[in-house]
Design an enzyme around this catalytic site. Structure first.
Site, PDB file in Angstrom:
ATOM      1  CG  HIS A 190     -30.847 -10.620  24.908  1.00  0.00           C
ATOM      2  ND1 HIS A 190     -29.583 -10.070  24.919  1.00  0.00           N
ATOM      3  CD2 HIS A 190     -30.817 -11.692  25.737  1.00  0.00           C
ATOM      4  CE1 HIS A 190     -28.814 -10.780  25.715  1.00  0.00           C
ATOM      5  NE2 HIS A 190     -29.542 -11.773  26.235  1.00  0.00           N
TER       6      HIS A 190
ATOM      7  CD  GLU B  89      -2.494   1.805   0.354  1.00  0.00           C
ATOM      8  OE1 GLU B  89      -2.417   3.012   0.037  1.00  0.00           O
ATOM      9  OE2 GLU B  89      -3.233   0.996  -0.244  1.00  0.00           O
TER      10      GLU B  89
END
Length: 464
Positions: free
Chosen positions: A442, A207
């Site tokens: 949940h 990079e």
């Protein structure tokens, strides 16, 4: 002999923007012709989003099998040494693409859209010639939508061909390389680099900048950087690729020292650019600036009756942006009053872990003076722990003055599936109190959104 055709709407490009525009126009009773040369679905379906996600899924499954075989699965699963029939993997991936492309073709037929498979070349703003397997056609249209998409950027030092490939070729390999060098640590390079590493390929990433995923803030990218280490990916930052020879990529390091990275194959992913050539744009008298077609908030170009959508008008180059614009323009052609002015466009990076960015970051929103920020780690989320995916967090950003949510970011396993909730909250003008007051199921990853809103209201700390 050339067959003349007249139509109310001509759509050029069969990618997400083009086919959605054509289908919607047909549904609205507009006589429509769609011309496409690259296969229905465009880059996204044929050579990008869909095949890459199929490869990522296979790679993740294979990595789980390897962990079980090596005795490193944290839940105690054990298995024999896994193997892979890559030809079958490729056939499975291609089957998905074919099935979806056939689905698009069916939708076009039901909407009474005529599809011509070939390249449109314009002689003026609303007249083009198309060479197809059925013969040549000249199409005269009342309105035109340009949805020609984008193409990969080629580095002068790494021209495509031989051992250097774009993401298109990387997704169509007949066999896995032993060593892969990825040039560019943006989302395309890292998505594919991580996938190949999970499949057992030795991967290196080069990079030019000093960090991965430079368009995202460091808090979001740090869990991905740590994951690269876990997957054994060699990362070379502030480095420049110089060229490829048999078996190696020549690289110049941050200090100017040259070195070589093993590479049977080089994947160059340094960006994409609007596709402006090959269809006679110069004959259409359409304004172009900085390599993209200029449009207004209705996607109108400088030429009356000519629209442009998707990648060809520049960033963000996202399929869902193109789809929304395609639907809008079809409705404008039908006489509806529309304009393209979304509050947010979600961006998703399908790395491991995934990243979602919707709206403003804390810095963009002016935190801490003008914005409240609440962050909840997945380490405190029961569902994330049962998935053995504690890395990452959900972060909510809201205006301090009225608590209206202006941004949500997340990094973690499967967070791409939370993007719809994030977009909905911002587009509907939700306040922190609205999300904090909702009952979330949940145990789910979505609870972290709820908890992050509570955290923002209580000064930025999670309740756990």
């Amino acid at each position: 002999m050339t067959t003349p055709l007249k139509t109310r709407l001509l759509v050029v490009g069969g990618g997400p923007g083009g086919y959605v525009a054509a289908i919607r126009a047909g549904q609205l009773g507009i006589d429509t012709i769609l011309v496409d040369e690259g296969g229905l679905g465009g880059t996204c379906l044929q050579r990008g989003c869909i095949p890459s996600k199929a490869l990522i899924e296979v790679a993740t499954r294979f990595a789980h099998l390897r962990a079980a075989a090596e005795g490193t699965d944290p839940a105690g699963l054990r298995a024999g040494t896994p193997s892979m029939d890559f030809a079958q993997t490729r056939a499975w991936k291609d089957g998905i693409v074919t099935r979806l492309a056939d689905g698009v073709a069916g939708l076009l037929r039901r909407a009474k859209v005529r599809h011509l498979a070939g390249r449109a070349v314009f002689s003026d703003a609303k007249t083009c010639r198309v060479e197809t397997g059925e013969g040549a056609f000249t199409i005269a249209a009342e309105a035109v939508i340009l949805a020609t998409g984008s193409e990969p950027v080629e580095l002068p030092a790494l021209p495509f061909g031989g051992g250097v490939v774009s993401s298109t070729q990387a997704l169509s390999l007949s066999a896995l390389p032993e060593c892969l060098a990825v040039v560019g640590a943006g989302y395309i390079g890292l998505e594919l680099g991580i996938a190949f590493a999970k499949l057992g390929v030795s991967v290196s990433v080069v990079e030019r900048q000093d960090r991965i995923l430079p368009l995202y803030d460091r808090a979001l990218t740090e869990p991905v950087r740590r994951a690269l280490e876990r997957h054994g990916i060699s990362l070379h930052l502030s480095a420049r690729a110089l060229g490829h020879t048999d078996g190696a990529l020549a690289v110049e390091g941050a200090d100017g020292t040259p070195f070589q990275v093993p590479a049977d194959l080089v994947l160059s992913t340094v960006g994409r650019r609007p596709r402006l050539e090959g269809f006679g744009l110069e004959a259409m008298a359409v304004d172009v600036k900085d390599g993209r077609i200029l449009v207004d908030d209705q996607c109108r170009t400088s030429m009356s009756g000519v629209f442009a959508i998707g990648d060809v008008i520049g960033e963000p180059m996202l399929a869902h942006k193109a789809m929304a614009q395609g639907e809008m323009v079809a409705e404008i052609v039908a006489g509806h009053r529309r304009r393209f002015d979304p509050l947010v466009i979600p961006a998703v990076c399908f790395t491991d872990p995934e990243i979602v960015v919707v709206g403003l970051s804390p810095e963009e929103a002016g935190a801490p003076e003008r914005a409240l920020v609440g962050t909840v780690p997945f380490l405190a989320n029961g569902r994330a722990l049962t998935l053995d995916a504690p890395a990452g967090f959900v972060r909510v950003v809201a205006r301090r003055e009225d608590h209206v949510i202006v941004g949500v970011q997340a990094v973690g396993a499967h967070v791409s599936e939370l993007s719809a909730a994030f977009v909905t909250a911002i587009e509907m003008g939700a306040r922190l109190e609205d999300v904090a007051g909702m009952i979330h199921a949940h145990p789910t990853l979505g609870e972290a959104f709820h908890e992050a809103a509570l955290a923002a209201l209580s000064g930025g700390s999670a309740r756990h």
